[in-house]
Each structure stands twice: as C-alpha cells, then as structure tokens.
Design a protein around this motif. Structure first.
Motif, PDB file in Angstrom:
ATOM      1  N   ASN A 139       0.824  -1.216   0.000  1.00 40.76           N
ATOM      2  CA  ASN A 139       0.000   0.000   0.000  1.00 40.76           C
ATOM      3  C   ASN A 139       0.854   1.262   0.000  1.00 40.76           C
ATOM      4  OD1 ASN A 139      -2.325  -1.483  -0.097  1.00 40.76           O
ATOM      5  ND2 ASN A 139      -2.763  -1.331   2.076  1.00 40.76           N
ATOM      6  N   LEU A 140       1.992   1.228   0.688  1.00 37.84           N
ATOM      7  CA  LEU A 140       2.903   2.378   0.646  1.00 37.84           C
ATOM      8  C   LEU A 140       3.413   2.587  -0.777  1.00 37.84           C
ATOM      9  CD1 LEU A 140       4.453   4.648   2.084  1.00 37.84           C
ATOM     10  CD2 LEU A 140       6.255   2.981   2.551  1.00 37.84           C
ATOM     11  N   LEU A 141       3.745   1.493  -1.458  1.00 44.85           N
ATOM     12  CA  LEU A 141       4.197   1.604  -2.847  1.00 44.85           C
ATOM     13  C   LEU A 141       3.086   2.170  -3.729  1.00 44.85           C
ATOM     14  CD1 LEU A 141       6.266   1.186  -5.093  1.00 44.85           C
ATOM     15  CD2 LEU A 141       5.454  -1.180  -5.280  1.00 44.85           C
ATOM     16  N   LEU A 142       1.881   1.679  -3.567  1.00 41.35           N
ATOM     17  CA  LEU A 142       0.760   2.215  -4.353  1.00 41.35           C
ATOM     18  C   LEU A 142       0.552   3.695  -4.044  1.00 41.35           C
ATOM     19  CD1 LEU A 142      -1.818  -0.719  -4.088  1.00 41.35           C
ATOM     20  CD2 LEU A 142      -0.499  -0.028  -6.100  1.00 41.35           C
ATOM     21  N   GLY A 143       0.662   4.074  -2.781  1.00 46.27           N
ATOM     22  CA  GLY A 143       0.551   5.483  -2.398  1.00 46.27           C
ATOM     23  C   GLY A 143       1.648   6.315  -3.026  1.00 46.27           C
ATOM     24  N   ASN A 144       2.873   5.797  -3.000  1.00 43.33           N
ATOM     25  CA  ASN A 144       3.991   6.514  -3.630  1.00 43.33           C
ATOM     26  C   ASN A 144       3.733   6.725  -5.116  1.00 43.33           C
ATOM     27  OD1 ASN A 144       5.382   6.551  -1.219  1.00 43.33           O
ATOM     28  ND2 ASN A 144       7.083   5.308  -1.931  1.00 43.33           N
TER      29      ASN A 144
END
Length: 192
Positions: free
Chosen positions: A158-163
């Motif tokens: 999810n952090l990667l998707l947010g980034n």
C-alpha cells in the motif's frame, strides 16, 4: 510587493505538500485493507527533488509529516503523542526518501518509479527492525526478522501504491505547472 521578492516556486511546493498531507485524514479510524496507502513517501521524495535549498528539502516534508502524524496518532489513540514506537526508524526512512528524491535530476516515469521502489524497500527493511527487536511478536533471531518482513508486505504494498499514485499527482502536477508558468522553474532550468 512584487512576485520577484516572493519565492512563488517554494510556496507552490509547500502548498502541494500540505494538500497531499491532508489526504492522510480522509479515512481515519479502523485499520482496513488500504492501511498505509498514504502520500508520505511521495511527499518526501517530491520535496527532495524540487526544493533547490536542501535545508528546505528535508525540513518541509519532515515537519509536515510530523504534524500530520500528531493528528493521525490522536485519531487512533485519543492522545497527542509526539513519539510512537518505531518513530526513529520511520523518520530515518523519510530522510532516506528525501535523499532519494534529491537524486532525481530528470523527472520522468522511470526515475519516479525507481525512486518509489527504492523508498519502499528501505522503509520495509528498516521499519521492521522495531517490531522484530522491540516487540514480543517475533523471535530475536533472523527468522523473526523474516516473519516481521512477511507480515509487513500488505502495508508496504500500500505504501508503494501510495507513492506511485501521489507521486504521479505531485510530480506530474508540478511538471505540468512548470510547463505553463516559468516562474515555477528553478534558476538552473531558466539558464537552459
């Protein structure tokens, strides 16, 4: 006061960072499948890329994240907490993300994608040290660290998707604005 005396570029960068940080408050409450889908990594990289003053590049994103962390923590605990478990590890990662952003000299899909991947990898490897060594869930050997890393995969995804999503909005938005308004270009860009 003329626009030449006001650094419009810095104000636009700060306002974009604050707007992105405000999205952290859109779905506060219980943990969901979207937990950790936030703009924090993109904010850190974005600041590192675009602030020409490196002091501001680190200070603006980190202060923004710190203040938003106060309110996010309050929404979950009902208390304003300055420092939470793992705080040091998390902010070391954000400093690294700002540094990664500062390495981006040419903004394009590839450089932002690689920066996002590197940022999440660092976040994943570093922030899982605290639950492994400081908590009681995992053994204090290397297998415990691996277990901590595996448990963190949904959050890091999810952090990667947010980034990627917020990175596209921040980087894409600022690049588009620079193409329309020369006042947003850095002195180096104006020299070319």
């Amino acid at each position: 006061m003329s626009l030449n005396k006001i650094n419009v570029r810095n104000w636009v960068l700060v306002m974009m960072i604050l707007a992105a940080a405000a999205t952290r408050f859109l779905s506060l409450g219980e943990q969901t499948a979207w937990s950790n889908f936030t703009p924090v990594g993109a904010i850190a990289m974005f600041g590192g890329t675009y602030f020409t003053n490196k002091y501001k590049a680190y200070l603006v994103p980190l202060i923004t994240l710190f203040i938003s962390d106060l309110f996010v923590t309050y929404s979950y605990t009902g208390e304003f907490t300055l420092f939470y478990d793992g705080f040091v590890w998390v902010y070391i990662c954000f400093v690294a993300m700002v540094f990664i952003g500062s390495l981006i000299k040419t903004v394009n899909v590839n450089t932002v994608l690689l920066g996002s991947l590197a940022s999440v990898l660092i976040h994943w490897l570093v922030t899982d040290i605290e639950p492994w060594l400081g908590g009681t869930l995992y053994n204090k050997d290397i297998t415990g660290y691996y277990q901590s890393l595996i448990a963190a995969i949904p959050f890091e995804k999810n952090l990667l998707l947010g980034n990627l999503v917020f990175g596209a909005v921040l980087y894409g938005g600022f690049e588009l604005a620079k193409s329309k308004f020369t006042i947003l270009k850095s002195k180096k860009e104006l020299a070319y």
